[in-house]
Every structure is written in structure tokens, then in C-alpha cells.
Scaffold this active site. Structure first.
Site, PDB file in Angstrom:
ATOM      1  N   GLY A 188      24.924 151.840  71.979  1.00 34.55           N
ATOM      2  CA  GLY A 188      24.463 150.541  71.481  1.00 34.55           C
ATOM      3  C   GLY A 188      23.308 150.000  72.295  1.00 34.55           C
ATOM      4  CG  ASP A 247      21.849 144.483  59.853  1.00 39.53           C
ATOM      5  OD1 ASP A 247      22.903 144.820  60.412  1.00 39.53           O
ATOM      6  OD2 ASP A 247      21.595 144.750  58.660  1.00 39.53           O
ATOM      7  CG  ASP A 279      22.473 156.396  59.813  1.00 36.23           C
ATOM      8  OD1 ASP A 279      23.199 157.262  60.341  1.00 36.23           O
ATOM      9  OD2 ASP A 279      22.850 155.643  58.903  1.00 36.23           O
TER      10      ASP A 279
HETATM   11  P1  ADP Z   1      25.882 153.495  65.848  1.00 29.01           P
HETATM   12  O1  ADP Z   1      25.005 152.607  65.019  1.00 29.01           O
HETATM   13  O2  ADP Z   1      25.976 154.882  65.323  1.00 29.01           O
HETATM   14  O3  ADP Z   1      27.210 152.890  66.246  1.00 29.01           O
HETATM   15  P2  ADP Z   1      24.824 152.713  68.449  1.00 29.01           P
HETATM   16  O4  ADP Z   1      25.373 151.340  68.216  1.00 29.01           O
HETATM   17  O5  ADP Z   1      25.245 153.414  69.695  1.00 29.01           O
HETATM   18  O6  ADP Z   1      25.095 153.695  67.233  1.00 29.01           O
HETATM   19  O7  ADP Z   1      23.240 152.584  68.429  1.00 29.01           O
HETATM   20  C1  ADP Z   1      22.411 153.708  68.363  1.00 29.01           C
HETATM   21  C2  ADP Z   1      21.161 153.460  69.161  1.00 29.01           C
HETATM   22  O8  ADP Z   1      20.458 152.350  68.601  1.00 29.01           O
HETATM   23  C3  ADP Z   1      21.383 153.096  70.604  1.00 29.01           C
HETATM   24  O9  ADP Z   1      21.553 154.227  71.422  1.00 29.01           O
HETATM   25  C4  ADP Z   1      20.086 152.340  70.916  1.00 29.01           C
HETATM   26  O10 ADP Z   1      19.029 153.248  71.129  1.00 29.01           O
HETATM   27  C5  ADP Z   1      19.816 151.605  69.610  1.00 29.01           C
HETATM   28  N1  ADP Z   1      20.389 150.248  69.611  1.00 29.01           N
HETATM   29  C6  ADP Z   1      21.584 149.855  69.120  1.00 29.01           C
HETATM   30  N2  ADP Z   1      21.786 148.538  69.316  1.00 29.01           N
HETATM   31  C7  ADP Z   1      20.683 148.082  69.948  1.00 29.01           C
HETATM   32  C8  ADP Z   1      20.254 146.797  70.454  1.00 29.01           C
HETATM   33  N3  ADP Z   1      21.025 145.710  70.325  1.00 29.01           N
HETATM   34  N4  ADP Z   1      19.048 146.718  71.041  1.00 29.01           N
HETATM   35  C9  ADP Z   1      18.243 147.789  71.189  1.00 29.01           C
HETATM   36  N5  ADP Z   1      18.579 149.030  70.738  1.00 29.01           N
HETATM   37  C10 ADP Z   1      19.774 149.171  70.141  1.00 29.01           C
END
Ligand code: ADP
Length: 291
Positions: free
Chosen positions: A210, A234, A240
Site C-alpha cells: 500500500g 481512490d 493492477d
Molecule cells: P492492492 O491494490 O493490490 O491491495 P497495494 O494496496 O499494496 O495493492 O498497492 C499497490 C501499490 O500501489 C503499492 O505498492 C504502491 O506502490 C501503490 N500505492 C497504494 N496505495 C498508495 C498510496 N496511498 N500512496 C501512494 N502509492 C500507493
């Protein structure tokens, strides 16, 4: 420079999104605020992410012979994705996700439909396409035997395989042995490797965390590549976008650390807009963000 060539084998869905002030209780009808049809499915989302970043993307999947199927194919083509590998299915509907959003809460029902009509034999026709790709990108919204067959074909030709193990399910050792890169989030990592020695496959893991960023092992040590700070609107589709961008970066010959940074940046841009595909950046947008 040669364009990256990526084959995505995965799901194509229409998301039916309803926004309401509150969730109805059992037996109750409430008036909704808005309704939207939004193209989705992890396979299609990742294909769009890679295509926007300048890759030649070939999609393999299945849609029903219905309105949604036609619309989704047109949508993918508009994104420049080659869809001749998408099988039309007559006896089952296009995959959908019914999403109800209310008071920051959401409830989702996914009906895989045509996505589950894809079978391992369907891939034989596309062996040449898979064989000439830089990367074969997979997820788990299609039947597992199809994923296994895709990996078999790709590895037969020495093509790099990225498997995004989502939605999470335990995977056979043989599959984990064959793929080159696994990109779970933390929850998916725990489910996929439950009860098994993680060390065996740790060198293949790129774990998305995340807003923290992503972790992978460098010389046996876990390294965090931090995410980019952006105003979050969002986070749907962040994973993806990350996967599509990672496939592009590795196809361009970037080393793992640089590729993770590139994919982090693409995913960060994607969370600044509403909807999974809406915020996925183009190559130009990503370059200007990184410069
Ligand atoms: P999924 O959507 O599959 O649960 P993640 O939540 O781990 O995956 O998010 C995937 C990638 O998206 C993270 O490793 C990061 O690079 C980016 N990302 C997700 N949330 C944020 C955020 N709040 N700010 C910046 N980048 C983000």
C-alpha cells in the site's frame, strides 16, 4: 527502441457500481444516488496499465456474447490492446462485479461468468504470441489450470512470467517454482504461502504494501522501495497499475529496484483519481512525474 511486448492472460469484467446514502437491510429497497458501468477485471486493468505506458499488449481472455462483452472489447481496443485472443462465449454471460458503495463501506459480488469458460486448450492457438512476448502477466481471476498452462507455455519459450496472485488462494508448489516473479499484497502473500516455507520462494516475491511501497529481497535482505507521496482519491486498481507498470519496466530492461520504483510511481499516480483505470498514467504523464 523496441516497444515492450506483453501478453496478459486474465479476467475482463464490467463493474456495476451503485452509490447509495445507506445500505438497504434485508428485504428493504432504498433509492440510490448514482449508477455507473466501469470496465474492470484484474486482467483487463493490468492490460490497460501496460498499454498506457507504451507497451504492445495482447490480451487473452473470454467475454460473453452480450452487450457488456461487446462494450468491453471496444474499450480495450480503444486503449490500443490487441483482443483477438479474447474468446467469445455464447452460453455464459460476461463477467461482472456488482459493487454497492455507501457511507465509505462497500459490498461486492463478483460473477466470473465467461472468465471461467476459458480453458487450457484455448491457449495453444496463442503459443506463438506468448513465445514472442517480453513478459507474460497473469492473475487468479481465471481458472487455475489456465494459469498453469500459460506458465508452462511461457517457460517453454523462456518468457518471463509475472503472477499477481489475486484474489488470494493457496497455489501448488510446481506453479510457485515455475513463475519468475510473484506480486502479492501482504494479505495475498500470507494466503498464497500459508503453511509453507516462505524462504523457498522469497527471492521471487515483490510484496506490495500500500502506501508504504514495495518490498523484495536483495542479497537475502528485505528491502523497501518507498511509495510516492500523493493526494489519495481512490486506491482501487493501485495493485493492477503496479503490475502493468512492472511488466513494462522489466520488458524495457530495467533492474528490479528501478522497475519497482517506476511501478510505484505509476501506482501512486493511479490513486490520485477515482476508478481503477481512470487514473492509470500514460508514458508521458509518468515520465513528467518522475522528472
Ligand atoms: P492492492 O491494490 O493490490 O491491495 P497495494 O494496496 O499494496 O495493492 O498497492 C499497490 C501499490 O500501489 C503499492 O505498492 C504502491 O506502490 C501503490 N500505492 C497504494 N496505495 C498508495 C498510496 N496511498 N500512496 C501512494 N502509492 C500507493
Amino acid at each position: 527502441m523496441k516497444k515492450p511486448t506483453i501478453t496478459v492472460i486474465g479476467s475482463i469484467n464490467m463493474d456495476l457500481v451503485t452509490i447509495a446514502k445507506r445500505m438497504p437491510v434485508q428485504g428493504e429497497t432504498v433509492l440510490g444516488e448514482a449508477f455507473r458501468l466501469i470496465p474492470g477485471g484484474k486482467g483487463a486493468n493490468q492490460a490497460v496499465a501496460a498499454a498506457r505506458l507504451g507497451a504492445d499488449v495482447h490480451m487473452i481472455g473470454a467475454v460473453g456474447a452480450d452487450m457488456f462483452g461487446t462494450e468491453l472489447l471496444q474499450h480495450l481496443e480503444k486503449e490500443g490492446i490487441v483482443v483477438d485472443g479474447v474468446k467469445p462465449v455464447t452460453d455464459v454471460e460476461t463477467g461482472i462485479a456488482t459493487i454497492v458503495i455507501s457511507e465509505g463501506d462497500n459490498r461486492i459480488i463478483v460473477v466470473p461468468g465467461a472468465n471461467h469458460a476459458l480453458c487450457p486448450d484455448d491457449l495453444e492457438r496463442w503459443e506463438e504470441k506468448i513465445a514472442t512476448s517480453d513478459v507474460c502477466l497473469l492473475q487468479l481471476e481465471i481458472p487455475l489450470p489456465v494459469v498453469e498452462q500459460a506458465v508452462l507455455i511461457a517457460k517453454r519459450h523462456g518468457v518471463r512470467v509475472i503472477l499477481n496472485p489475486a484474489p488470494a488462494q493457496p497455489l501448488p508448489d510446481t506453479l510457485l517454482d515455475q513463475v519468475d516473479i510473484l506480486t502479492p499484497n501482504e494479505h495475498e502473500r500470507d494466503v498464497v504461502l500459508a503453511g509453507r516455507p516462505m524462504e523457498k520462494w522469497a527471492h521471487k516475491l515483490i510484496v506490495t504494501e500500500g502506501k508504504r511501497g514495495v518490498s523484495f529481497q536483495r542479497n537475502g535482505e528485505w528491502t523497501l522501495i518507498p511509495s510516492f507521496h500523493v493526494p489519495v482519491v481512490d486506491t482501487t486498481g493501485a495493485g493492477d497499475t503496479f503490475n502493468g507498470a512492472l511488466a513494462v519496466a522489466l520488458s524495457k530492461g530495467m533492474a528490479l529496484e528501478e522497475a519497482c520504483c517506476y511501478a510505484n510511481a505509476a501506482a501512486a499516480l493511479s490513486v490520485t483519481k477515482l476508478g481503477a483505470q481512470t487514473g492509470m498514467p500514460t508514458e508521458k504523464e509518468l515520465e513528467s512525474f518522475l522528472s
